[in-house]
Design a protein around this motif. Structure first.
Motif, mmCIF file in Angstrom:
data_model
loop_
_atom_site.group_PDB
_atom_site.id
_atom_site.type_symbol
_atom_site.label_atom_id
_atom_site.label_comp_id
_atom_site.label_asym_id
_atom_site.label_seq_id
_atom_site.Cartn_x
_atom_site.Cartn_y
_atom_site.Cartn_z
ATOM 1 N N GLN A 48 0.845 -1.187 0.000
ATOM 2 C CA GLN A 48 0.000 0.000 0.000
ATOM 3 C C GLN A 48 0.887 1.246 0.000
ATOM 4 N N VAL A 49 0.482 2.245 -0.733
ATOM 5 C CA VAL A 49 1.156 3.542 -0.712
ATOM 6 C C VAL A 49 0.101 4.578 -0.354
ATOM 7 N N SER A 50 0.249 5.205 0.793
ATOM 8 C CA SER A 50 -0.761 6.144 1.265
ATOM 9 C C SER A 50 -0.871 7.347 0.326
ATOM 10 N N ARG A 51 -2.019 7.965 0.333
ATOM 11 C CA ARG A 51 -2.240 9.136 -0.518
ATOM 12 C C ARG A 51 -1.275 10.255 -0.155
ATOM 13 N N SER A 52 -1.032 10.436 1.139
ATOM 14 C CA SER A 52 -0.150 11.520 1.573
ATOM 15 C C SER A 52 1.279 11.291 1.099
ATOM 16 N N LEU A 53 1.750 10.030 1.160
ATOM 17 C CA LEU A 53 3.106 9.743 0.695
ATOM 18 C C LEU A 53 3.191 9.893 -0.818
ATOM 19 N N ALA A 54 2.185 9.398 -1.535
ATOM 20 C CA ALA A 54 2.183 9.519 -2.994
ATOM 21 C C ALA A 54 2.200 10.985 -3.408
ATOM 22 N N LYS A 55 1.440 11.812 -2.715
ATOM 23 C CA LYS A 55 1.408 13.244 -3.014
ATOM 24 C C LYS A 55 2.769 13.871 -2.771
ATOM 25 N N PHE A 56 3.410 13.475 -1.669
ATOM 26 C CA PHE A 56 4.745 14.003 -1.357
ATOM 27 C C PHE A 56 5.752 13.593 -2.424
ATOM 28 N N VAL A 57 5.726 12.319 -2.789
ATOM 29 C CA VAL A 57 6.687 11.788 -3.753
ATOM 30 C C VAL A 57 6.554 12.484 -5.113
ATOM 31 N N LYS A 58 5.326 12.739 -5.533
ATOM 32 C CA LYS A 58 5.095 13.372 -6.837
ATOM 33 C C LYS A 58 5.730 14.757 -6.927
ATOM 34 N N LYS A 59 5.847 15.425 -5.783
ATOM 35 C CA LYS A 59 6.394 16.785 -5.761
ATOM 36 C C LYS A 59 7.862 16.824 -5.368
ATOM 37 N N SER A 60 8.420 15.674 -5.009
ATOM 38 C CA SER A 60 9.769 15.642 -4.452
ATOM 39 C C SER A 60 10.851 15.823 -5.509
ATOM 40 N N GLY A 61 11.919 16.510 -5.106
ATOM 41 C CA GLY A 61 13.096 16.645 -5.956
ATOM 42 C C GLY A 61 14.230 15.753 -5.512
ATOM 43 N N TRP A 62 13.951 14.839 -4.574
ATOM 44 C CA TRP A 62 14.967 13.920 -4.070
ATOM 45 C C TRP A 62 15.296 12.847 -5.105
ATOM 46 N N THR A 63 16.408 12.158 -4.856
ATOM 47 C CA THR A 63 16.788 11.004 -5.670
ATOM 48 C C THR A 63 17.085 9.829 -4.756
ATOM 49 N N ILE A 64 17.027 8.631 -5.328
ATOM 50 C CA ILE A 64 17.418 7.435 -4.584
ATOM 51 C C ILE A 64 18.446 6.667 -5.410
ATOM 52 N N SER A 65 19.258 5.909 -4.710
ATOM 53 C CA SER A 65 20.229 5.024 -5.359
ATOM 54 C C SER A 65 20.322 3.748 -4.547
ATOM 55 N N PHE A 66 20.943 2.745 -5.141
ATOM 56 C CA PHE A 66 21.126 1.464 -4.473
ATOM 57 C C PHE A 66 22.611 1.123 -4.428
ATOM 58 N N ASN A 67 23.055 0.668 -3.268
ATOM 59 C CA ASN A 67 24.404 0.096 -3.108
ATOM 60 C C ASN A 67 25.540 1.071 -3.413
ATOM 61 N N GLN A 68 25.261 2.356 -3.221
ATOM 62 C CA GLN A 68 26.296 3.358 -3.454
ATOM 63 C C GLN A 68 26.891 3.899 -2.166
#
Length: 232
Positions: A65-85
Protein backbone atom coordinates in the motif's frame (compact mmCIF):
# COMPACT_ATOMS: atom_id res chain seq x y z
CA UNK A 1 34.66 -20.23 12.20
CA UNK A 2 31.21 -20.15 10.54
CA UNK A 3 28.24 -21.59 12.38
CA UNK A 4 27.40 -24.97 10.86
CA UNK A 5 24.07 -25.61 12.60
CA UNK A 6 21.45 -23.75 14.64
CA UNK A 7 19.10 -25.30 17.19
CA UNK A 8 15.59 -26.11 15.91
CA UNK A 9 13.59 -22.89 15.72
CA UNK A 10 10.74 -24.54 17.62
CA UNK A 11 12.72 -24.29 20.87
CA UNK A 12 12.94 -20.48 20.70
CA UNK A 13 11.31 -18.74 23.67
CA UNK A 14 8.12 -16.69 23.35
CA UNK A 15 10.10 -13.61 22.26
CA UNK A 16 11.92 -15.67 19.64
CA UNK A 17 15.31 -15.90 21.36
CA UNK A 18 16.90 -19.06 20.01
CA UNK A 19 20.64 -19.01 20.70
CA UNK A 20 23.49 -16.87 22.01
CA UNK A 21 27.05 -16.68 20.69
CA UNK A 22 28.72 -17.63 17.47
CA UNK A 23 29.95 -15.23 14.81
CA UNK A 24 28.80 -13.11 11.88
CA UNK A 25 30.77 -14.80 9.12
CA UNK A 26 28.84 -14.44 5.86
CA UNK A 27 28.22 -18.21 5.81
CA UNK A 28 26.77 -17.97 9.34
CA UNK A 29 24.42 -15.19 8.24
CA UNK A 30 23.41 -17.05 5.08
CA UNK A 31 22.58 -20.16 7.11
CA UNK A 32 20.64 -18.08 9.61
CA UNK A 33 18.42 -16.37 7.05
CA UNK A 34 17.84 -19.63 5.17
CA UNK A 35 16.63 -21.07 8.49
CA UNK A 36 14.30 -18.19 9.37
CA UNK A 37 16.74 -16.76 11.93
CA UNK A 38 18.37 -13.35 12.28
CA UNK A 39 20.94 -11.82 14.66
CA UNK A 40 19.80 -9.22 17.16
CA UNK A 41 22.22 -8.26 19.96
CA UNK A 42 20.20 -7.58 23.10
CA UNK A 43 22.69 -6.23 25.64
CA UNK A 44 26.35 -5.77 26.47
CA UNK A 45 26.12 -9.06 28.36
CA UNK A 46 24.71 -10.86 25.32
CA UNK A 47 26.32 -9.05 22.36
CA UNK A 48 25.25 -11.65 19.80
CA UNK A 49 21.87 -13.33 20.03
CA UNK A 50 19.88 -15.15 17.37
CA UNK A 51 16.12 -14.85 17.00
CA UNK A 52 13.33 -16.68 15.23
CA UNK A 53 10.11 -15.07 16.49
CA UNK A 54 6.83 -16.99 16.45
CA UNK A 55 5.34 -14.27 14.25
CA UNK A 56 7.31 -12.75 11.36
CA UNK A 57 6.56 -9.37 9.80
CA UNK A 58 6.35 -9.27 6.00
CA UNK A 59 5.01 -6.98 3.28
CA UNK A 60 3.51 -9.20 0.61
CA UNK A 61 3.79 -8.35 -3.09
CA UNK A 62 0.01 -8.26 -3.50
CA UNK A 63 -0.60 -6.24 -0.31
CA UNK A 64 1.74 -3.27 -0.82
CA UNK A 65 0.00 0.00 0.00
CA UNK A 66 1.16 3.54 -0.71
CA UNK A 67 -0.76 6.14 1.27
CA UNK A 68 -2.24 9.14 -0.52
CA UNK A 69 -0.15 11.52 1.57
CA UNK A 70 3.11 9.74 0.70
CA UNK A 71 2.18 9.52 -2.99
CA UNK A 72 1.41 13.24 -3.01
CA UNK A 73 4.75 14.00 -1.36
CA UNK A 74 6.69 11.79 -3.75
CA UNK A 75 5.09 13.37 -6.84
CA UNK A 76 6.39 16.79 -5.76
CA UNK A 77 9.77 15.64 -4.45
CA UNK A 78 13.10 16.64 -5.96
CA UNK A 79 14.97 13.92 -4.07
CA UNK A 80 16.79 11.00 -5.67
CA UNK A 81 17.42 7.43 -4.58
CA UNK A 82 20.23 5.02 -5.36
CA UNK A 83 21.13 1.46 -4.47
CA UNK A 84 24.40 0.10 -3.11
CA UNK A 85 26.30 3.36 -3.45
CA UNK A 86 26.83 4.03 0.24
CA UNK A 87 26.25 0.86 2.24
CA UNK A 88 28.73 1.63 5.01
CA UNK A 89 27.47 5.19 5.43
CA UNK A 90 23.86 4.01 5.60
CA UNK A 91 24.47 1.32 8.23
CA UNK A 92 26.58 3.70 10.32
CA UNK A 93 23.83 6.31 10.16
CA UNK A 94 21.33 3.66 11.28
CA UNK A 95 23.63 2.88 14.21
CA UNK A 96 24.04 6.55 15.14
CA UNK A 97 20.38 7.47 14.86
CA UNK A 98 19.15 4.50 16.86
CA UNK A 99 21.88 4.93 19.49
CA UNK A 100 20.09 8.11 20.50
CA UNK A 101 16.72 6.41 20.96
CA UNK A 102 15.30 5.30 24.29
CA UNK A 103 15.75 1.64 23.31
CA UNK A 104 19.33 2.10 22.12
CA UNK A 105 20.72 0.35 19.06
CA UNK A 106 21.26 -3.30 18.23
CA UNK A 107 23.67 -2.30 15.46
CA UNK A 108 26.99 -3.01 17.14
CA UNK A 109 30.37 -2.57 15.48
CA UNK A 110 30.36 -6.35 15.02
CA UNK A 111 27.04 -6.12 13.18
CA UNK A 112 28.43 -3.40 10.91
CA UNK A 113 31.49 -5.47 10.08
CA UNK A 114 29.44 -8.61 9.51
CA UNK A 115 26.91 -7.00 7.17
CA UNK A 116 29.56 -4.98 5.34
CA UNK A 117 31.34 -8.26 4.61
CA UNK A 118 27.98 -9.68 3.51
CA UNK A 119 27.60 -6.68 1.19
CA UNK A 120 30.95 -7.50 -0.40
CA UNK A 121 29.62 -11.01 -1.07
CA UNK A 122 26.66 -9.43 -2.92
CA UNK A 123 24.35 -10.73 -0.20
CA UNK A 124 23.31 -7.38 1.26
CA UNK A 125 22.12 -4.08 -0.19
CA UNK A 126 21.53 -0.47 0.73
CA UNK A 127 19.15 2.27 -0.38
CA UNK A 128 20.31 5.87 -0.24
CA UNK A 129 17.92 8.84 -0.26
CA UNK A 130 19.48 12.19 -1.19
CA UNK A 131 18.05 15.69 -1.24
CA UNK A 132 18.35 18.35 -3.93
CA UNK A 133 21.87 19.16 -2.70
CA UNK A 134 22.86 15.49 -2.96
CA UNK A 135 23.07 15.15 0.82
CA UNK A 136 22.23 11.76 2.37
CA UNK A 137 19.02 12.30 4.32
CA UNK A 138 17.71 8.77 4.68
CA UNK A 139 18.42 5.16 3.92
CA UNK A 140 17.79 1.51 4.52
CA UNK A 141 19.88 -1.64 4.43
CA UNK A 142 19.04 -5.31 4.33
CA UNK A 143 19.98 -8.68 2.93
CA UNK A 144 19.48 -9.85 -0.63
CA UNK A 145 19.95 -13.58 -1.10
CA UNK A 146 18.51 -14.89 -4.35
CA UNK A 147 14.94 -13.57 -4.25
CA UNK A 148 14.88 -13.31 -0.46
CA UNK A 149 14.88 -9.67 0.59
CA UNK A 150 14.86 -8.26 4.09
CA UNK A 151 14.79 -4.76 5.50
CA UNK A 152 17.07 -4.69 8.53
CA UNK A 153 17.08 -1.05 9.61
CA UNK A 154 16.48 2.43 8.26
CA UNK A 155 17.06 6.05 9.25
CA UNK A 156 15.92 9.52 8.29
CA UNK A 157 17.14 13.08 8.74
CA UNK A 158 14.21 14.63 6.90
CA UNK A 159 10.53 13.76 7.24
CA UNK A 160 9.44 10.94 4.92
CA UNK A 161 13.03 9.99 3.99
CA UNK A 162 12.83 6.53 5.59
CA UNK A 163 9.41 5.96 4.00
CA UNK A 164 10.92 6.85 0.62
CA UNK A 165 13.73 4.34 1.24
CA UNK A 166 11.17 1.65 2.04
CA UNK A 167 9.16 2.61 -1.03
CA UNK A 168 12.34 2.21 -3.10
CA UNK A 169 13.02 -1.36 -1.97
CA UNK A 170 9.34 -2.21 -2.42
CA UNK A 171 9.67 -1.00 -6.02
CA UNK A 172 12.36 -3.69 -6.39
CA UNK A 173 9.93 -6.22 -4.92
CA UNK A 174 7.33 -5.17 -7.50
CA UNK A 175 9.68 -5.08 -10.47
CA UNK A 176 11.11 -8.54 -9.71
CA UNK A 177 7.78 -10.05 -8.58
CA UNK A 178 9.28 -11.11 -5.27
CA UNK A 179 6.64 -12.68 -2.98
CA UNK A 180 7.37 -10.46 0.01
CA UNK A 181 9.81 -8.25 1.86
CA UNK A 182 10.85 -9.63 5.25
CA UNK A 183 10.50 -6.84 7.82
CA UNK A 184 11.01 -9.17 10.82
CA UNK A 185 8.53 -7.16 12.89
CA UNK A 186 5.47 -5.07 12.11
CA UNK A 187 6.06 -1.42 13.02
CA UNK A 188 3.82 1.60 12.45
CA UNK A 189 5.78 2.47 9.29
CA UNK A 190 5.79 -1.03 7.80
CA UNK A 191 2.12 -1.47 8.71
CA UNK A 192 1.31 1.68 6.74
CA UNK A 193 2.76 -0.12 3.70
CA UNK A 194 0.66 -3.23 4.30
CA UNK A 195 2.85 -5.33 6.61
CA UNK A 196 1.25 -8.37 8.23
CA UNK A 197 2.44 -11.16 10.52
CA UNK A 198 3.01 -14.73 9.37
CA UNK A 199 3.32 -17.72 11.64
CA UNK A 200 6.94 -18.83 11.80
CA UNK A 201 6.20 -22.20 10.21
CA UNK A 202 4.45 -20.53 7.26
CA UNK A 203 7.27 -18.02 6.83
CA UNK A 204 9.94 -20.72 6.81
CA UNK A 205 7.98 -22.90 4.38
CA UNK A 206 7.70 -19.98 1.96
CA UNK A 207 11.32 -18.79 1.97
CA UNK A 208 13.04 -22.04 0.94
CA UNK A 209 12.70 -21.61 -2.80
CA UNK A 210 13.63 -17.91 -2.71
CA UNK A 211 17.30 -18.57 -1.95
CA UNK A 212 17.74 -20.64 -5.10
CA UNK A 213 16.53 -17.88 -7.44
CA UNK A 214 18.81 -15.73 -9.58
CA UNK A 215 20.22 -12.84 -7.51
CA UNK A 216 18.45 -9.52 -7.93
CA UNK A 217 20.08 -6.86 -10.08
CA UNK A 218 19.62 -3.45 -8.50
CA UNK A 219 19.46 -0.26 -10.58
CA UNK A 220 22.94 1.25 -10.87
CA UNK A 221 21.96 4.87 -11.51
CA UNK A 222 20.28 7.54 -9.43
CA UNK A 223 16.51 7.57 -9.79
CA UNK A 224 14.21 10.55 -9.22
CA UNK A 225 12.01 9.73 -6.25
CA UNK A 226 8.88 10.67 -8.23
CA UNK A 227 9.68 7.83 -10.67
CA UNK A 228 9.22 5.23 -7.93
CA UNK A 229 5.46 5.48 -8.28
CA UNK A 230 5.68 3.97 -11.76
CA UNK A 231 6.14 0.56 -10.10
CA UNK A 232 2.85 0.73 -8.22
Amino acid sequence: MPIIEFPPVEIADEQGLLAIGGDLHHDSLLLAYQSGIFPWPISQEYPLAWFSPPQRGVIRFDDIQVSRSLAKFVKKSGWTISFNQGFLEVIRQCQEVHSGSSEGTWITDEIIEGYFNLFHQDLAYSVEVRDEKDQLIGGLYGVSMGHFLSGESMFYKESNASKVALLAILSVVKRNQIPFLDTQMVTPITKSFGAIELDRSVFISEIGQLFTQTPIEFPNTKIPVKDLLKSF
